[in-house]
Design a protein around this motif. Structure first.
Motif: not given
Length: 548
Positions: A301-302, A353-357, A442-447, A471-474
Motif C-alpha cells: 500500500a502506498a 524513516p525519511e531522514e537517514r542521518l 518513508n521515501q524508499p528510494t530518495w537520492g 506500507l510506503i510513503i512516497s
C-alpha cells in the motif's frame, strides 16, 4: 602602449570566450586507500546544461566538492575560461562565479526569506535592500517569492526557490544543482525547468546532478558519466533513452519492476489505524485528523503526498515514536497505540524513516553499531542477559552490504561517511534483513540511483508477495505506480480512502493532491472525480500539473 594593452586584453577575453567555461582535467582525490575520483575530466560549455551521472558512490559528490572548493584535489587541475585556477574554499568559488544549490536545504525555518538570504551574502546591504533585490530576482525568473515570508510557512517547492534566488543573487556564471527535483512535485519540477532554461538562454551554465534520467533527457544537452570514480563516457542525453543512460551508469541493463497488483480483501490485517488524531508536536508540523487505513498481509500500500502534509507525523505514530490512543492503532490484531518501538519491532514490524542521518542512523557510529542500535533490543540473536554479540552484528552488516551493493570506504565505516544513496541502501537492507511481517518505509528510494532504486522496489514487491504487509510513503508517483497495489493521498493531515492502483492514474492522484484538504470518504472522492470527468476538460489546472 595603452592601445596595445587594450588590444591584448580584448584578445585574451576573446580567447576565454572560445574556451569551455569550466574544465576539470585529471582530477584525482584519495581518502586513505579509497580513490574516490581517478583522473576525472569534464568540460562545461557556456550556456550549457550539463548532466553529471553515476551510481551512488560513483564519485559525483567528491567531484562537485572539488569544483566548489570544499575539497582540494590530490592531482589534476581546474581551469576557468581556459586559465588554471585554485579554488581553496567555497567563498573563493563564489567569487570566481560558481554557485551551488544543495540537495538538502540549508534554511532556518524560524527566519524570513530575506534573513536566510542575508546570511549567505557579503555584509554591506541592509535587510530592506536584500528584500527588494530578492523579490526583484524572483520576479525576473518567475520564482514568485515574498521576502518577508517565514520559511516554516513555505512549501518544499517554495523553499527550493529560496535556495535558487539566494544562489542567483551571488551572480554565478556556473550553477551546480544536486538532485534539485528530489522533493518537488511534477508541477514544481516543470516550473523549475522553465527557470533553468531561461538561465541557460541568458548564457549561464548549469551542472545538473540527478538520478531521474527522464528529466536529464528533457533538459540537458550534454552528460558526463562516472562509474567507480572514473570517466566511463559522455553523450548527448537527448538522443539516448533512459535505459541506455542507466546502462552507461551501472554497466548493465537495469531491471524494470512490475508489481502485478493484487487485491487481498480477505487477508488478515497487519496494521490498522482507526480514527487516528495526532496533534503536531512543533510549530512547523501538521495535525493528523481522523486517519483510517488497513494494511493487509501480502500487499504493498502506498501513501502519496507533497512533503509537509503529515507524512512525518504518520510515520512517528505507526513506528511508536509518538504514542497514540491504544485503540487507534492495531498491530497484528492487537491494540498497540501505546506500545514502544522495541515492542513493535519484537512483534514483527520494521521501519525506515525519511531522514537517514540522525533518525535512521547515528552518523558517527559504525554500520555494525547502527545494526545493534536498531535491532539489539528486539532480536535475541544479537544479545541477551546484558551481553551483545558484536561478531553477529558484523556478519549481518556484511550480508546487508553484499545483498544491497553498499559502496563504502572501509570494512566497517561510520554511517556518516557513506554517500546518501549508499546509506539509504544500507538502512533499507537492514530492515529487510530482519524479515519483518510489516515493513513501513518513508521515501524508499530518495537520492538512490536507477539500479539501486530498481533493486529496492523489486525487494519491496517480493517481500509483500512473500506474505508481509508493506506500507510506503512516497512523493514519487512513478515509484508508487511501479510497486503499489493500492494508493491513497495524504493532504493537510487528512488521508483519502485507498484506491486500487490498477484502477486509478496520475490524474486522479493529482486531483486529490490539488485539493486544499483531502477527501475523507469514498463518496466525496468519487463525486470529485465524476465532476472532473463531466467537465469535459479533465481535472483542474492544478491537478493536471501535479499529474503530468
Amino acid at each position: 602602449m595603452t592601445e596595445i594593452t587594450a588590444d591584448l586584453s580584448d584578445y585574451w577575453a576573446q580567447q576565454a570566450l572560445n574556451k569551455p567555461l569550466l574544465q576539470a582535467k585529471g582530477l584525482t582525490k584519495r581518502f586513505g586507500s579509497l580513490t574516490a575520483n581517478d583522473a576525472v575530466s569534464l568540460d562545461i560549455g557556456r550556456g550549457e546544461i550539463h548532466a553529471l551521472l553515476g551510481e551512488n558512490g560513483a564519485g559525483k559528490s567528491t567531484l562537485v566538492k572539488m569544483l566548489y572548493g570544499a575539497l582540494q584535489p590530490d592531482e589534476g587541475l581546474i581551469a576557468w575560461g581556459g586559465r588554471p585556477v585554485i579554488v581553496p574554499n567555497p567563498s573563493a568559488a563564489r567569487e570566481l562565479g560558481v554557485g551551488m544549490v544543495f540537495q538538502h536545504f540549508s534554511l532556518f525555518e524560524a527566519l524570513t526569506v530575506a534573513e536566510n538570504i542575508a546570511l549567505a551574502l557579503p555584509p554591506g546591504l541592509s535587510l530592506r535592500e536584500i528584500s527588494d533585490r530578492a523579490e526583484s530576482t524572483s520576479a525576473q525568473y518567475g520564482l514568485s517569492l515574498r521576502a518577508d515570508s517565514q520559511i516554516s510557512d513555505l512549501s518544499v517547492g517554495e523553499r527550493q526557490r529560496v535556495e535558487i534566488v539566494r544562489c542567483l543573487m551571488q551572480d554565478p556564471q556556473l550553477i551546480i544543482m544536486d538532485e534539485p527535483t528530489s522533493v518537488l512535485t511534477t508541477a514544481e519540477t516543470d516550473a523549475l525547468f522553465e527557470t533553468l532554461l531561461r538561465l541557460r538562454d541568458e548564457g549561464k551554465s548549469l551542472l545538473y546532478i540527478s538520478h531521474k534520467l527522464a528529466e536529464v533527457k528533457q533538459i540537458c544537452s550534454a552528460a558526463t558519466v562516472l562509474r567507480h570514480g572514473k570517466n566511463v563516457g559522455s553523450c548527448d542525453p537527448r538522443v539516448e533513452s533512459p535505459a541506455s543512460l542507466a546502462r552507461m551508469m551501472v554497466g548493465d541493463d537495469v531491471d524494470t519492476v512490475r508489481a502485478h497488483p493484487v487485491l487481498l480483501p480477505d487477508a488478515e490485517a497487519a496494521l490498522e489505524l482507526k480514527s487516528l488524531n495526532l496533534p503536531r508536536d512543533n510549530p512547523f508540523g501538521t495535525d493528523l485528523v481522523g486517519v483510517e487505513l488497513t494494511i493487509r498481509f501480502g500487499e504493498v500500500a502506498a501513501i502519496a503526498g507533497i512533503a509537509g502534509n503529515g507524512q512525518g507525523e504518520l510515520f512517528d505514530a505507526i513506528s511508536g515514536e509518538r504514542p497514540v490512543e491504544n485503540e487507534a492503532l492495531e498491530l497484528f490484531g492487537e491494540p498497540s497505540g501505546k506500545r514502544s518501538i522495541t515492542a513493535r519491532r519484537r512483534a514483527g514490524a520494521a521501519f525506515v524513516p525519511e531522514e537517514r542521518l540522525g533518525h535512521g542512523s547515528v552518523p558517527t557510529a559504525s554500520l555494525s553499531d547502527n545494526i545493534v542500535l536498531s535491532r539489539g533490543r528486539s532480536e535475541a540473536r544479537l544479545g541477551g542477559a546484558g551481553f551483545l554479540r558484536w561478531g553477529t552484528a558484523r556478519r549481518w552488516k556484511d550480508r546487508i552490504v553484499e545483498q544491497f551493493d553498499v559502496r563504502k570506504g572501509g570494512p566497517d565505516p561510520a554511517a556518516g561517511s557513506l554517500s546518501g544513496g549508499n546509506l539509504q541502501k544500507f538502512l533499507v537492507g537492514r530492515e529487510f534483513d530482519s524479515s519483518p511481517r510489516l515493513l513501513v518505509i518513508n521515501q524508499p528510494t530518495w537520492g538512490v540511483d536507477a539500479g539501486a532504486a530498481a533493486h529496492i522496489r523489486k525487494s519491496i514487491v517480493e517481500h509483500a508477495r512473500g506474505g508481509a504487509g508493506v506500507l510506503i510513503i512516497s512523493q514519487d508517483l512513478d515509484e508508487i505506480f511501479e510497486v503499489a497495489d493500492r494508493v491513497a493521498v495524504l493532504a493537510e493531515g487528512h488521508l483519502s480512502h485507498f484506491m486500487a492502483a490498477a484502477d486509478t492514474d496520475r490524474e486522479d492522484i493529482g486531483l486529490l493532491l490539488s485539493r486544499s484538504v483531502a477527501a475523507t470518504s469514498e463518496a466525496e472522492i468519487e463525486q470529485a472525480l465524476v465532476t472532473s470527468d463531466m467537465s469535459g476538460d479533465g481535472p483542474s489546472e492544478g491537478a493536471s500539473d501535479h499529474a503530468r
